[in-house]
Write a protein that holds these residues in place. Structure first.
Motif, mmCIF file in Angstrom:
data_model
loop_
_atom_site.group_PDB
_atom_site.id
_atom_site.type_symbol
_atom_site.label_atom_id
_atom_site.label_comp_id
_atom_site.label_asym_id
_atom_site.label_seq_id
_atom_site.Cartn_x
_atom_site.Cartn_y
_atom_site.Cartn_z
ATOM 1 N N CYS A 108 0.804 -1.242 0.000
ATOM 2 C CA CYS A 108 0.000 0.000 0.000
ATOM 3 C C CYS A 108 0.829 1.281 0.000
ATOM 4 O O CYS A 108 0.270 2.352 0.238
ATOM 5 N N ASN A 109 2.145 1.204 -0.231
ATOM 6 C CA ASN A 109 2.962 2.441 -0.102
ATOM 7 C C ASN A 109 2.407 3.594 -0.942
ATOM 8 O O ASN A 109 2.252 4.716 -0.448
ATOM 9 N N LYS A 110 2.110 3.303 -2.203
ATOM 10 C CA LYS A 110 1.695 4.397 -3.103
ATOM 11 C C LYS A 110 0.366 4.984 -2.648
ATOM 12 O O LYS A 110 0.172 6.194 -2.614
ATOM 13 N N GLU A 111 -0.548 4.072 -2.294
ATOM 14 C CA GLU A 111 -1.873 4.504 -1.836
ATOM 15 C C GLU A 111 -1.750 5.418 -0.607
ATOM 16 O O GLU A 111 -2.415 6.455 -0.514
ATOM 17 N N ARG A 112 -0.880 5.036 0.334
ATOM 18 C CA ARG A 112 -0.748 5.822 1.571
ATOM 19 C C ARG A 112 -0.203 7.223 1.277
ATOM 20 O O ARG A 112 -0.725 8.221 1.773
ATOM 21 N N ILE A 113 0.857 7.290 0.479
ATOM 22 C CA ILE A 113 1.455 8.602 0.201
ATOM 23 C C ILE A 113 0.481 9.453 -0.614
ATOM 24 O O ILE A 113 0.314 10.656 -0.352
ATOM 25 N N ASN A 114 -0.185 8.824 -1.591
ATOM 26 C CA ASN A 114 -1.146 9.603 -2.388
ATOM 27 C C ASN A 114 -2.254 10.170 -1.511
ATOM 28 O O ASN A 114 -2.691 11.307 -1.698
ATOM 29 N N ALA A 115 -2.693 9.378 -0.512
ATOM 30 C CA ALA A 115 -3.755 9.867 0.389
ATOM 31 C C ALA A 115 -3.261 11.080 1.174
ATOM 32 O O ALA A 115 -3.989 12.052 1.377
ATOM 33 N N ARG A 116 -1.989 11.047 1.615
ATOM 34 C CA ARG A 116 -1.450 12.181 2.387
ATOM 35 C C ARG A 116 -1.291 13.424 1.504
ATOM 36 O O ARG A 116 -1.580 14.544 1.918
ATOM 37 N N ILE A 117 -0.812 13.206 0.274
ATOM 38 C CA ILE A 117 -0.623 14.357 -0.626
ATOM 39 C C ILE A 117 -1.991 14.970 -0.948
ATOM 40 O O ILE A 117 -2.175 16.193 -0.927
ATOM 41 N N ASP A 118 -2.965 14.115 -1.187
ATOM 42 C CA ASP A 118 -4.312 14.572 -1.503
ATOM 43 C C ASP A 118 -4.878 15.421 -0.346
ATOM 44 O O ASP A 118 -5.442 16.494 -0.556
ATOM 45 N N ALA A 119 -4.668 14.922 0.897
ATOM 46 C CA ALA A 119 -5.183 15.651 2.069
ATOM 47 C C ALA A 119 -4.484 17.012 2.180
ATOM 48 O O ALA A 119 -5.124 18.025 2.494
ATOM 49 N N TRP A 120 -3.186 17.042 1.904
ATOM 50 C CA TRP A 120 -2.422 18.294 1.974
ATOM 51 C C TRP A 120 -2.957 19.291 0.947
ATOM 52 O O TRP A 120 -3.219 20.454 1.247
ATOM 53 N N GLU A 121 -3.174 18.793 -0.284
ATOM 54 C CA GLU A 121 -3.632 19.702 -1.350
ATOM 55 C C GLU A 121 -5.061 20.182 -1.083
ATOM 56 O O GLU A 121 -5.375 21.348 -1.260
ATOM 57 N N LYS A 122 -5.906 19.269 -0.631
ATOM 58 C CA LYS A 122 -7.301 19.671 -0.381
ATOM 59 C C LYS A 122 -7.416 20.569 0.846
ATOM 60 O O LYS A 122 -8.414 21.262 1.012
ATOM 61 N N GLY A 123 -6.412 20.544 1.695
ATOM 62 C CA GLY A 123 -6.480 21.348 2.918
ATOM 63 C C GLY A 123 -5.938 22.756 2.741
ATOM 64 O O GLY A 123 -5.917 23.526 3.702
ATOM 65 N N VAL A 124 -5.541 23.101 1.512
ATOM 66 C CA VAL A 124 -4.892 24.403 1.320
ATOM 67 C C VAL A 124 -5.820 25.549 1.740
ATOM 68 O O VAL A 124 -5.382 26.505 2.388
ATOM 69 N N TRP A 125 -7.115 25.431 1.444
ATOM 70 C CA TRP A 125 -8.041 26.530 1.774
ATOM 71 C C TRP A 125 -8.193 26.692 3.284
ATOM 72 O O TRP A 125 -8.363 27.803 3.783
ATOM 73 N N VAL A 126 -8.084 25.576 4.021
ATOM 74 C CA VAL A 126 -8.206 25.657 5.482
ATOM 75 C C VAL A 126 -6.994 26.419 6.037
ATOM 76 O O VAL A 126 -7.126 27.318 6.873
ATOM 77 N N ARG A 127 -5.813 26.076 5.514
ATOM 78 C CA ARG A 127 -4.598 26.754 6.004
ATOM 79 C C ARG A 127 -4.640 28.242 5.643
ATOM 80 O O ARG A 127 -4.305 29.103 6.456
ATOM 81 N N ASP A 128 -5.081 28.524 4.390
ATOM 82 C CA ASP A 128 -5.170 29.934 3.966
ATOM 83 C C ASP A 128 -6.149 30.707 4.849
ATOM 84 O O ASP A 128 -5.874 31.824 5.274
ATOM 85 N N ALA A 129 -7.299 30.069 5.127
ATOM 86 C CA ALA A 129 -8.320 30.747 5.942
ATOM 87 C C ALA A 129 -7.787 30.992 7.359
ATOM 88 O O ALA A 129 -7.989 32.074 7.921
ATOM 89 N N ALA A 130 -7.092 30.005 7.919
ATOM 90 C CA ALA A 130 -6.566 30.160 9.286
ATOM 91 C C ALA A 130 -5.536 31.283 9.329
ATOM 92 O O ALA A 130 -5.526 32.098 10.258
ATOM 93 N N LEU A 131 -4.688 31.349 8.288
ATOM 94 C CA LEU A 131 -3.670 32.407 8.245
ATOM 95 C C LEU A 131 -4.323 33.787 8.117
ATOM 96 O O LEU A 131 -3.947 34.742 8.799
ATOM 97 N N ALA A 132 -5.330 33.872 7.203
ATOM 98 C CA ALA A 132 -6.017 35.156 6.985
ATOM 99 C C ALA A 132 -6.663 35.616 8.299
ATOM 100 O O ALA A 132 -6.597 36.794 8.663
ATOM 101 N N TYR A 133 -7.267 34.657 9.019
ATOM 102 C CA TYR A 133 -7.928 34.993 10.284
ATOM 103 C C TYR A 133 -6.897 35.489 11.304
ATOM 104 O O TYR A 133 -7.099 36.506 11.974
ATOM 105 N N ALA A 134 -5.767 34.775 11.371
ATOM 106 C CA ALA A 134 -4.720 35.167 12.334
ATOM 107 C C ALA A 134 -4.210 36.572 12.008
ATOM 108 O O ALA A 134 -3.982 37.385 12.912
ATOM 109 N N GLU A 135 -4.047 36.851 10.701
ATOM 110 C CA GLU A 135 -3.569 38.197 10.310
ATOM 111 C C GLU A 135 -4.577 39.267 10.717
ATOM 112 O O GLU A 135 -4.223 40.316 11.256
#
Ligand code: FAQ
Length: 318
Positions: free
Chosen positions: A280-307
């Motif tokens: 399952c190596n490929k599946e596991r890493i792809n799942a993590r990369i996918d979560a990172w990419e899909k989470g970009v808006w959450v990180r952006d929103a948290a940063l904007a709020y902190a600013e």
């Protein structure tokens, strides 16, 4: 700083290690000590986060509400462990982004065990019983590790892992006391998870590149082989209570050593999995990369709020 100053600092550092003093993030430490800790603690953090995937996949399929609630809590605990450990690693001067990048690019390892699939409900029992069981044995030793933030994180993590181990054992005990089909499911799960669990402790001592130095620094308190043997000795009586058999024809109590002798581990399989060629190596890493990419808006929103918040504070102060 000249060579003599560095020698002095090194000596003071070694004396502190010898006195079992904790090394804290702002203390002077040799660069290799820092790098080794970044490597091990971050791999540990990645293992917790990737380790959420095989079990996360079963939350919607847990057989009862009680099982679902407990599994959900366990997977959340693993996220928490990952976060403490990432924070501990960051105290050594590396950013969270760099750590994720190392995971996603394949530069950083994570535990081999999480590259195996969880294909039946019994696997939720086996992961708790064996994988958390192995993790505790390894991590109890780490509670007295020399780097303060890692040692303190381990104390809390061990308490939670111990609950996870019991929860897994109880899932298997229920199956083993159930129908023949359920007991067979538990046996099949033990057959598939036993050897990979033994591999979690790392290569044999003779092939372990880091053990010698890590023992000197009191990062590691026990060797890979010693911890593996402790796990086997502790786990066999538990398999007997369950009434299922460890898949090792060479397993035998050694009265002289007061320990179990056991069969040859397939180290070729271990290295293949570590190098990225497990089931399952490929599946596991792809799942993590996918979560990172899909989470970009959450990180952006948290940063904007902190600013926004800090702008507000500044405006008030003016
Ligand atoms: N998988 O010289 P050594 C958990 C690598 S947490 C992959 O012996 P060391 C909770 C090693 O990195 C499980 N790679 O290395 C949970 C090195 O490569 P490098 C994770 C492995 O560091 C439960 C090379 O082989 N626990 O399960 C493995 O002195 C349920 C040479 O090895 C920790 O991380 C492996 N199994 O000893 C979550 C505990 N073994 O880095 C969800 C902290 C070795 O030079 C569900 N870590 N390698 O490229 C440790 O105690 C140590 O790092 C060891 C390895 C004992 C794992």
């Amino acid at each position: 700083m000249n060579e003599k100053d560095i020698k002095n600092l090194e000596e003071i550092f070694e004396q502190r290690i010898a006195r079992d003093e904790k090394i804290e993030p702002k203390d002077w430490m040799p660069e290799k000590y820092r790098q080794t800790h970044i490597r091990q603690i971050s791999q540990h953090a990645h293992s917790e986060i990737v380790g959420m995937l095989p079990e996360g996949n079963w939350i919607t399929r847990a057989p009862t509400l009680r099982r679902k609630v407990a599994l959900l809590a366990k997977v959340q605990d693993e996220a928490g462990h990952g976060l403490y450990l990432y924070s501990a690693t960051e105290t050594l001067g590396i950013t969270r982004e760099e750590l994720y990048e190392q995971l996603h690019s394949g530069k950083a390892k994570y535990s081999s065990i999480f590259n195996y699939p969880a294909i039946t409900w019994a696997d939720m029992g086996a992961i708790g019983w064996l994988v958390d069981g192995a993790a505790i044995i390894n991590q109890v030793a780490l509670c007295t590790t020399s780097f303060g933030p890692y040692a303190r994180a381990m104390v809390r993590i061990c308490k939670e892992e111990s609950f996870h181990q019991r929860q897994g054992f109880e899932i298997l005990l229920t199956l083993c006391n159930g129908t023949e089909v359920q007991k067979a499911m538990a046996q099949d799960s033990l057959n598939r998870w036993w050897w990979p669990s033994l591999m979690m402790f790392g290569p044999p001592d003779a092939e372990s590149t880091h053990t010698e130095q890590s023992m000197k620094w009191k990062l590691k308190r026990k060797s890979n082989d010693d911890l593996r043997q402790q796990f086997i000795d502790q786990t066999i009586p538990q398999a007997e209570i369950l009434g299922i058999k460890v898949p090792d024809p060479d397993l035998k109590w050694n009265e002289k050593r007061k320990s179990y002798d056991f069969g040859e581990i397939d180290w070729e399989e271990f290295w293949q999995v570590v190098k990225g060629h497990g089931p399952c190596n490929k599946e596991r890493i792809n799942a993590r990369i996918d979560a990172w990419e899909k989470g970009v808006w959450v990180r952006d929103a948290a940063l904007a709020y902190a600013e926004k918040q800090s702008d507000k504070k500044l405006n008030k102060a003016v």
